[in-house]
Write a protein that holds these residues in place. Sequence first.
Motif, PDB file in Angstrom:
ATOM      1  N   THR A  92      69.453 -14.373  -6.098  1.00 47.92           N
ATOM      2  CA  THR A  92      69.656 -13.090  -5.422  1.00 47.92           C
ATOM      3  C   THR A  92      68.412 -12.229  -5.499  1.00 47.92           C
ATOM      4  OG1 THR A  92      72.023 -13.144  -5.971  1.00 47.92           O
ATOM      5  CG2 THR A  92      71.099 -11.011  -5.339  1.00 47.92           C
ATOM      6  N   ARG A  93      67.811 -12.183  -6.695  1.00 49.61           N
ATOM      7  CA  ARG A  93      66.590 -11.393  -6.885  1.00 49.61           C
ATOM      8  C   ARG A  93      65.456 -11.931  -6.039  1.00 49.61           C
ATOM      9  NH1 ARG A  93      66.359  -6.383  -8.540  1.00 49.61           N
ATOM     10  NH2 ARG A  93      65.247  -6.288  -6.567  1.00 49.61           N
ATOM     11  N   LEU A  94      65.325 -13.260  -5.973  1.00 43.41           N
ATOM     12  CA  LEU A  94      64.252 -13.853  -5.176  1.00 43.41           C
ATOM     13  C   LEU A  94      64.460 -13.548  -3.693  1.00 43.41           C
ATOM     14  CD1 LEU A  94      62.605 -17.304  -5.673  1.00 43.41           C
ATOM     15  CD2 LEU A  94      63.201 -16.527  -3.383  1.00 43.41           C
ATOM     16  N   ALA A  95      65.696 -13.706  -3.215  1.00 47.21           N
ATOM     17  CA  ALA A  95      65.981 -13.446  -1.802  1.00 47.21           C
ATOM     18  C   ALA A  95      65.729 -11.986  -1.439  1.00 47.21           C
ATOM     19  CB  ALA A  95      67.420 -13.827  -1.480  1.00 47.21           C
ATOM     20  N   ALA A 154      71.373  -6.831 -16.870  1.00 43.99           N
ATOM     21  CA  ALA A 154      71.034  -6.947 -15.447  1.00 43.99           C
ATOM     22  C   ALA A 154      71.920  -6.079 -14.572  1.00 43.99           C
ATOM     23  CB  ALA A 154      71.146  -8.404 -15.011  1.00 43.99           C
ATOM     24  N   ASP A 155      71.342  -5.597 -13.503  1.00 46.47           N
ATOM     25  CA  ASP A 155      72.080  -4.859 -12.472  1.00 46.47           C
ATOM     26  C   ASP A 155      71.374  -5.116 -11.142  1.00 46.47           C
ATOM     27  OD1 ASP A 155      73.341  -3.136 -10.755  1.00 46.47           O
ATOM     28  OD2 ASP A 155      73.241  -1.393 -12.083  1.00 46.47           O
ATOM     29  N   LEU A 156      72.007  -5.887 -10.275  1.00 46.85           N
ATOM     30  CA  LEU A 156      71.412  -6.272  -9.000  1.00 46.85           C
ATOM     31  C   LEU A 156      71.873  -5.409  -7.838  1.00 46.85           C
ATOM     32  CD1 LEU A 156      71.629 -10.168  -9.343  1.00 46.85           C
ATOM     33  CD2 LEU A 156      69.571  -8.752  -9.464  1.00 46.85           C
ATOM     34  N   THR A 157      72.497  -4.275  -8.134  1.00 47.65           N
ATOM     35  CA  THR A 157      73.024  -3.414  -7.079  1.00 47.65           C
ATOM     36  C   THR A 157      71.957  -3.070  -6.048  1.00 47.65           C
ATOM     37  OG1 THR A 157      74.612  -2.456  -8.645  1.00 47.65           O
ATOM     38  CG2 THR A 157      74.217  -1.247  -6.602  1.00 47.65           C
ATOM     39  N   ASP A 158      70.751  -2.732  -6.528  1.00 44.52           N
ATOM     40  CA  ASP A 158      69.687  -2.329  -5.616  1.00 44.52           C
ATOM     41  C   ASP A 158      69.144  -3.490  -4.799  1.00 44.52           C
ATOM     42  OD1 ASP A 158      68.499  -3.543  -7.898  1.00 44.52           O
ATOM     43  OD2 ASP A 158      66.577  -2.638  -7.393  1.00 44.52           O
ATOM     44  N   ALA A 159      69.342  -4.721  -5.289  1.00 45.61           N
ATOM     45  CA  ALA A 159      68.793  -5.889  -4.601  1.00 45.61           C
ATOM     46  C   ALA A 159      69.634  -6.307  -3.400  1.00 45.61           C
ATOM     47  CB  ALA A 159      68.676  -7.060  -5.582  1.00 45.61           C
ATOM     48  N   LEU A 160      70.934  -6.071  -3.465  1.00 41.82           N
ATOM     49  CA  LEU A 160      71.826  -6.640  -2.450  1.00 41.82           C
ATOM     50  C   LEU A 160      71.485  -6.211  -1.020  1.00 41.82           C
ATOM     51  CD1 LEU A 160      75.291  -6.482  -4.269  1.00 41.82           C
ATOM     52  CD2 LEU A 160      73.436  -8.149  -4.476  1.00 41.82           C
ATOM     53  N   PRO A 161      71.233  -4.917  -0.743  1.00 44.44           N
ATOM     54  CA  PRO A 161      70.932  -4.533   0.651  1.00 44.44           C
ATOM     55  C   PRO A 161      69.620  -5.114   1.153  1.00 44.44           C
ATOM     56  CG  PRO A 161      71.546  -2.617  -0.690  1.00 44.44           C
ATOM     57  CD  PRO A 161      71.301  -3.745  -1.628  1.00 44.44           C
ATOM     58  N   GLN A 162      68.763  -5.589   0.244  1.00 39.16           N
ATOM     59  CA  GLN A 162      67.466  -6.122   0.640  1.00 39.16           C
ATOM     60  C   GLN A 162      67.534  -7.590   1.052  1.00 39.16           C
ATOM     61  OE1 GLN A 162      64.325  -5.147  -2.265  1.00 39.16           O
ATOM     62  NE2 GLN A 162      65.747  -3.702  -3.183  1.00 39.16           N
ATOM     63  N   VAL A 163      68.651  -8.258   0.776  1.00 45.27           N
ATOM     64  CA  VAL A 163      68.793  -9.670   1.114  1.00 45.27           C
ATOM     65  C   VAL A 163      68.981  -9.796   2.625  1.00 45.27           C
ATOM     66  CG1 VAL A 163      70.181 -11.753   0.822  1.00 45.27           C
ATOM     67  CG2 VAL A 163      69.758 -10.251  -1.135  1.00 45.27           C
ATOM     68  N   GLN A 164      68.106 -10.535   3.265  1.00 45.18           N
ATOM     69  CA  GLN A 164      68.157 -10.699   4.720  1.00 45.18           C
ATOM     70  C   GLN A 164      68.746 -12.038   5.145  1.00 45.18           C
ATOM     71  OE1 GLN A 164      64.235  -9.966   6.370  1.00 45.18           O
ATOM     72  NE2 GLN A 164      63.935  -8.129   5.102  1.00 45.18           N
TER      73      GLN A 164
END
Length: 222
Positions: A92-95, A154-164
Amino acid sequence: MSEEPQESGAVDPTPLVLLHAEGQAPMAWEDVVVSLYGSRRLLTPWVPGLRPTEKQVVPLADSAAALDQQLMLEGMQQVDLCGLSYGAMVATRLAADFPERVRRLVLIGGQVRPPRMALRVQGAALKLMPASRLAEAGVSKERLLQAMEVTRAADLTDALPQVQAPTLVLVGAKDKTSQPGARALADGIPGARLRIVDGAGHALNEVAPAALVDLLRDFLDT
Protein backbone atom coordinates in the motif's frame (compact mmCIF):
# COMPACT_ATOMS: atom_id res chain seq x y z
CA MET A 1 13.24 -15.38 -5.89
CA SER A 2 12.59 -14.54 -9.53
CA GLU A 3 11.01 -16.66 -12.21
CA GLU A 4 11.21 -16.13 -15.99
CA PRO A 5 8.15 -17.82 -17.53
CA GLN A 6 7.64 -16.42 -21.01
CA GLU A 7 8.27 -18.42 -24.14
CA SER A 8 10.06 -16.83 -27.09
CA GLY A 9 7.75 -14.60 -29.11
CA ALA A 10 5.10 -14.34 -26.39
CA VAL A 11 3.83 -10.94 -25.30
CA ASP A 12 4.93 -10.42 -21.74
CA PRO A 13 2.15 -9.51 -19.31
CA THR A 14 2.98 -7.23 -16.41
CA PRO A 15 5.29 -8.96 -13.88
CA LEU A 16 3.70 -9.98 -10.59
CA VAL A 17 5.44 -9.27 -7.28
CA LEU A 18 4.26 -11.25 -4.23
CA LEU A 19 5.05 -9.89 -0.76
CA HIS A 20 4.89 -12.30 2.17
CA ALA A 21 3.50 -11.64 5.64
CA GLU A 22 5.39 -11.22 8.88
CA GLY A 23 6.09 -14.70 10.19
CA GLN A 24 6.53 -16.02 6.64
CA ALA A 25 9.41 -16.36 4.20
CA PRO A 26 9.13 -15.92 0.42
CA MET A 27 8.63 -19.67 0.02
CA ALA A 28 5.16 -19.20 1.53
CA TRP A 29 4.09 -18.32 -2.02
CA GLU A 30 5.27 -21.65 -3.45
CA ASP A 31 1.80 -23.05 -4.23
CA VAL A 32 0.77 -19.79 -5.89
CA VAL A 33 3.99 -19.59 -7.91
CA VAL A 34 3.65 -23.19 -9.12
CA SER A 35 0.13 -22.49 -10.39
CA LEU A 36 1.08 -19.21 -12.10
CA TYR A 37 4.43 -20.35 -13.47
CA GLY A 38 4.58 -19.90 -17.23
CA SER A 39 1.94 -17.17 -17.33
CA ARG A 40 4.10 -14.17 -16.39
CA ARG A 41 7.32 -13.16 -14.71
CA LEU A 42 7.07 -13.65 -10.94
CA LEU A 43 9.10 -12.13 -8.13
CA THR A 44 8.83 -13.27 -4.50
CA PRO A 45 11.37 -11.11 -2.64
CA TRP A 46 12.03 -10.81 1.05
CA VAL A 47 10.03 -7.86 2.31
CA PRO A 48 12.75 -5.28 3.10
CA GLY A 49 13.47 -5.42 6.82
CA LEU A 50 12.18 -8.97 7.40
CA ARG A 51 15.13 -10.98 6.06
CA PRO A 52 16.65 -12.81 9.07
CA THR A 53 20.14 -11.49 8.26
CA GLU A 54 19.06 -7.84 8.37
CA LYS A 55 19.84 -5.92 11.53
CA GLN A 56 16.41 -4.41 12.09
CA VAL A 57 12.99 -3.85 10.59
CA VAL A 58 12.66 -0.48 8.86
CA PRO A 59 9.62 1.84 8.77
CA LEU A 60 7.02 1.05 6.11
CA ALA A 61 8.02 4.02 3.94
CA ASP A 62 11.66 2.92 3.96
CA SER A 63 10.68 -0.66 3.19
CA ALA A 64 8.58 0.53 0.24
CA ALA A 65 11.43 2.70 -1.06
CA ALA A 66 13.90 -0.19 -0.78
CA LEU A 67 11.50 -2.46 -2.67
CA ASP A 68 11.00 0.19 -5.37
CA GLN A 69 14.77 0.32 -5.83
CA GLN A 70 14.93 -3.47 -6.06
CA LEU A 71 12.25 -3.47 -8.76
CA MET A 72 14.25 -0.95 -10.77
CA LEU A 73 17.36 -3.14 -10.45
CA GLU A 74 15.29 -6.09 -11.68
CA GLY A 75 14.33 -4.03 -14.74
CA MET A 76 10.68 -3.85 -13.71
CA GLN A 77 9.35 -0.46 -14.67
CA GLN A 78 5.78 -1.38 -13.74
CA VAL A 79 4.40 -4.38 -11.82
CA ASP A 80 1.26 -5.93 -10.49
CA LEU A 81 1.74 -6.02 -6.73
CA CYS A 82 0.17 -8.43 -4.23
CA GLY A 83 0.90 -8.33 -0.50
CA LEU A 84 -0.29 -10.28 2.52
CA SER A 85 -0.66 -8.75 6.00
CA TYR A 86 2.57 -6.81 6.70
CA GLY A 87 3.42 -7.26 3.02
CA ALA A 88 0.07 -5.69 2.15
CA MET A 89 0.95 -2.64 4.23
CA VAL A 90 4.29 -2.26 2.46
CA ALA A 91 2.50 -2.74 -0.89
CA THR A 92 0.00 0.00 0.00
CA ARG A 93 2.80 2.39 0.92
CA LEU A 94 4.68 1.63 -2.29
CA ALA A 95 1.58 2.11 -4.45
CA ALA A 96 0.95 5.47 -2.74
CA ASP A 97 4.55 6.73 -2.86
CA PHE A 98 5.49 5.36 -6.30
CA PRO A 99 2.17 5.20 -8.22
CA GLU A 100 3.89 4.88 -11.59
CA ARG A 101 5.41 1.57 -10.47
CA VAL A 102 2.12 -0.27 -9.77
CA ARG A 103 -0.35 -1.24 -12.50
CA ARG A 104 -2.72 -3.23 -10.27
CA LEU A 105 -2.74 -3.83 -6.53
CA VAL A 106 -4.00 -6.80 -4.50
CA LEU A 107 -4.09 -6.49 -0.70
CA ILE A 108 -4.73 -9.58 1.44
CA GLY A 109 -5.53 -9.29 5.15
CA GLY A 110 -4.10 -5.77 5.23
CA GLN A 111 -4.60 -3.00 7.74
CA VAL A 112 -4.80 0.78 7.80
CA ARG A 113 -4.35 1.25 11.53
CA PRO A 114 -3.67 -2.21 12.99
CA PRO A 115 -5.61 -3.20 16.13
CA ARG A 116 -3.10 -2.62 18.92
CA MET A 117 -4.77 -4.90 21.44
CA ALA A 118 -4.61 -7.84 19.04
CA LEU A 119 -0.95 -7.09 18.32
CA ARG A 120 -0.14 -7.02 22.03
CA VAL A 121 -1.74 -10.42 22.48
CA GLN A 122 0.12 -11.82 19.47
CA GLY A 123 3.38 -10.31 20.69
CA ALA A 124 3.00 -11.87 24.14
CA ALA A 125 2.37 -15.27 22.57
CA LEU A 126 5.32 -14.86 20.20
CA LYS A 127 7.73 -14.10 23.05
CA LEU A 128 6.92 -17.51 24.52
CA MET A 129 7.58 -19.33 21.25
CA PRO A 130 11.02 -20.97 20.81
CA ALA A 131 13.10 -19.13 18.20
CA SER A 132 14.10 -22.49 16.74
CA ARG A 133 10.50 -23.20 15.74
CA LEU A 134 10.39 -20.04 13.60
CA ALA A 135 13.90 -20.60 12.27
CA GLU A 136 12.75 -23.89 10.73
CA ALA A 137 10.46 -21.82 8.49
CA GLY A 138 13.27 -19.36 7.67
CA VAL A 139 11.88 -16.66 9.97
CA SER A 140 13.78 -14.65 12.59
CA LYS A 141 11.95 -14.28 15.90
CA GLU A 142 13.77 -10.99 16.54
CA ARG A 143 12.77 -9.57 13.13
CA LEU A 144 9.19 -10.71 13.68
CA LEU A 145 8.95 -8.97 17.06
CA GLN A 146 10.40 -5.82 15.52
CA ALA A 147 7.92 -6.01 12.65
CA MET A 148 5.08 -6.12 15.15
CA GLU A 149 6.41 -2.93 16.75
CA VAL A 150 6.55 -1.19 13.37
CA THR A 151 3.05 -2.44 12.59
CA ARG A 152 1.70 -1.21 15.92
CA ALA A 153 2.87 2.34 15.11
CA ALA A 154 1.70 2.31 11.48
CA ASP A 155 -1.11 4.45 10.12
CA LEU A 156 -1.73 4.35 6.36
CA THR A 157 -4.74 6.67 6.39
CA ASP A 158 -2.87 9.36 4.47
CA ALA A 159 -1.60 6.87 1.89
CA LEU A 160 -4.95 5.49 0.74
CA PRO A 161 -6.17 8.48 -1.37
CA GLN A 162 -2.79 8.52 -3.13
CA VAL A 163 -3.16 4.98 -4.51
CA GLN A 164 -3.97 5.24 -8.22
CA ALA A 165 -3.83 1.57 -9.23
CA PRO A 166 -7.04 -0.46 -9.53
CA THR A 167 -7.15 -2.35 -6.25
CA LEU A 168 -8.65 -5.62 -5.06
CA VAL A 169 -8.86 -6.11 -1.30
CA LEU A 170 -9.13 -9.72 -0.12
CA VAL A 171 -9.82 -11.14 3.33
CA GLY A 172 -10.73 -14.60 4.54
CA ALA A 173 -14.22 -15.14 5.90
CA LYS A 174 -12.66 -16.72 9.00
CA ASP A 175 -10.19 -13.86 9.47
CA LYS A 176 -12.38 -11.72 11.70
CA THR A 177 -9.45 -9.68 13.03
CA SER A 178 -8.52 -8.44 9.56
CA GLN A 179 -12.00 -7.73 8.23
CA PRO A 180 -12.35 -4.20 9.67
CA GLY A 181 -8.97 -3.30 8.16
CA ALA A 182 -9.98 -4.77 4.81
CA ARG A 183 -13.14 -2.67 4.78
CA ALA A 184 -11.14 0.44 5.71
CA LEU A 185 -8.73 -0.22 2.84
CA ALA A 186 -11.57 -0.73 0.37
CA ASP A 187 -13.34 2.41 1.59
CA GLY A 188 -10.20 4.56 1.54
CA ILE A 189 -8.60 3.56 -1.78
CA PRO A 190 -10.43 5.15 -4.72
CA GLY A 191 -12.42 2.56 -6.67
CA ALA A 192 -11.14 -0.42 -4.63
CA ARG A 193 -13.17 -3.64 -4.55
CA LEU A 194 -13.56 -5.84 -1.48
CA ARG A 195 -13.89 -9.62 -1.74
CA ILE A 196 -14.39 -11.91 1.27
CA VAL A 197 -13.07 -15.39 0.51
CA ASP A 198 -15.43 -18.08 1.78
CA GLY A 199 -14.03 -20.64 4.21
CA ALA A 200 -10.55 -19.11 4.33
CA GLY A 201 -8.42 -17.78 7.15
CA HIS A 202 -5.70 -15.13 7.16
CA ALA A 203 -2.83 -16.48 5.02
CA LEU A 204 -4.62 -17.12 1.73
CA ASN A 205 -1.36 -18.08 0.03
CA GLU A 206 -1.10 -21.06 2.37
CA VAL A 207 -4.67 -21.96 3.33
CA ALA A 208 -6.45 -21.25 0.02
CA PRO A 209 -3.86 -20.98 -2.76
CA ALA A 210 -6.14 -22.34 -5.50
CA ALA A 211 -8.85 -19.79 -4.72
CA LEU A 212 -6.25 -17.03 -4.54
CA VAL A 213 -4.80 -17.98 -7.92
CA ASP A 214 -8.26 -17.83 -9.49
CA LEU A 215 -8.87 -14.41 -7.98
CA LEU A 216 -5.48 -13.13 -9.14
CA ARG A 217 -6.01 -14.37 -12.67
CA ASP A 218 -9.49 -12.88 -12.86
CA PHE A 219 -8.37 -9.48 -11.56
CA LEU A 220 -4.98 -9.16 -13.24
CA ASP A 221 -5.81 -10.57 -16.67
CA THR A 222 -8.99 -8.62 -17.40
